[in-house]
Design an enzyme around this catalytic site. Sequence first.
Site, PDB file in Angstrom:
ATOM      1  N   ASN A 104       0.820  -1.216   0.000  1.00  0.00           N
ATOM      2  CA  ASN A 104       0.000   0.000   0.000  1.00  0.00           C
ATOM      3  C   ASN A 104       0.845   1.253   0.000  1.00  0.00           C
ATOM      4  OD1 ASN A 104      -2.508  -1.284   0.164  1.00  0.00           O
ATOM      5  ND2 ASN A 104      -2.541  -1.246   2.402  1.00  0.00           N
ATOM      6  N   ASP A 137       3.375  -6.684  12.229  1.00  0.00           N
ATOM      7  CA  ASP A 137       4.122  -6.989  10.997  1.00  0.00           C
ATOM      8  C   ASP A 137       5.599  -7.246  11.309  1.00  0.00           C
ATOM      9  OD1 ASP A 137       1.862  -6.753   9.458  1.00  0.00           O
ATOM     10  OD2 ASP A 137       2.216  -4.647   8.954  1.00  0.00           O
TER      11      ASP A 137
END
Length: 300
Positions: A11, A250
Amino acid sequence: MPSITVVGSVNRDLVLTVEDLPRPGETVLARGFVEGVGGKGANQAVAAARLGSRVRLVARVGADGEPIRRVLAAEGVDLDAVLTAPDAGTGIASVVVDRAGENTIVVNPGANAVLSVEDLPQWLARTPGEVVLVQHEVAAEVVAAAVLRAREQGGTVVLNPAPARPVAAEVLAAVDVLVPNLGELAALLGTAPVTGPAAARELLEGAELPCGAVVVTLGADGALIKQPGRPAVHLPAPAVDAVDTVGAGDTFCGALADALARGADLPAAAARAVRAASLAVTGLGAQSSMPYAAQLDTLP
Ligand code: ADP
């Protein structure tokens, strides 16, 4: 060099900082704006690459994706399997953060939604034991195909089921290590969310998930590991001055994959992931605060 293939999203993160989050119908002025690279796939790939693994990313960006490719290439991520979607823009996450750190996020999946089963390279795990890391920001059929193919090829399959959505039993059965946070674990089990290590342990001990091991992340409480036939083990996080927890999960997944690819056993890999993620929350941003191997190795 340890090898990892990440199948996932990329993204453009557009981050606006404001005094107070706007109410419906309200317009507010931002105090600042930064654009960065995000998406769980790209974030986890960068986290693992910074710790020294050779990381290949399988993803799609839009025709506007050139600046993103440059950023990821500079991080050492292999982009040969990052395709361009000619008719879609790169995914966008529009993030608004207020002065208390509270945020609202709107994601336009863009090119991530175009990533298809046909886009997956024949190889996912090139060598037995290679780690294949997948999340839920691409279509469910792509996740399923990636997990099943990686397993067939002898890879170690790590699935981070974020954001929460149902996973088919045959897909779960091909997962070696499932890495949910507490909300995602409760969603998978169809139970009410719980908080804290004790409640998480109870939930996990009673859970019937057909996957191999489960590593649940617990925020400031660290993580809980459950391996088949063994009691759950709690790994507390070091006490840190948490500034921004964006990207913590993450970092955890990327660091776990890096350690597993180096041949660490699951408890050792999860312990390293807890340390890496806890370091990441001491700095602002997702990728910008991800640690390098040298920083992790010098921790007391
Ligand atoms: P997610 O962001 O996916 O919800 P968590 O919030 O569980 O994931 O955080 C992932 C990991 O980040 C934790 O297992 C822990 O290692 C680290 N972490 C998160 N918040 C903190 C904190 N406040 N202090 C120390 N470590 C933290």
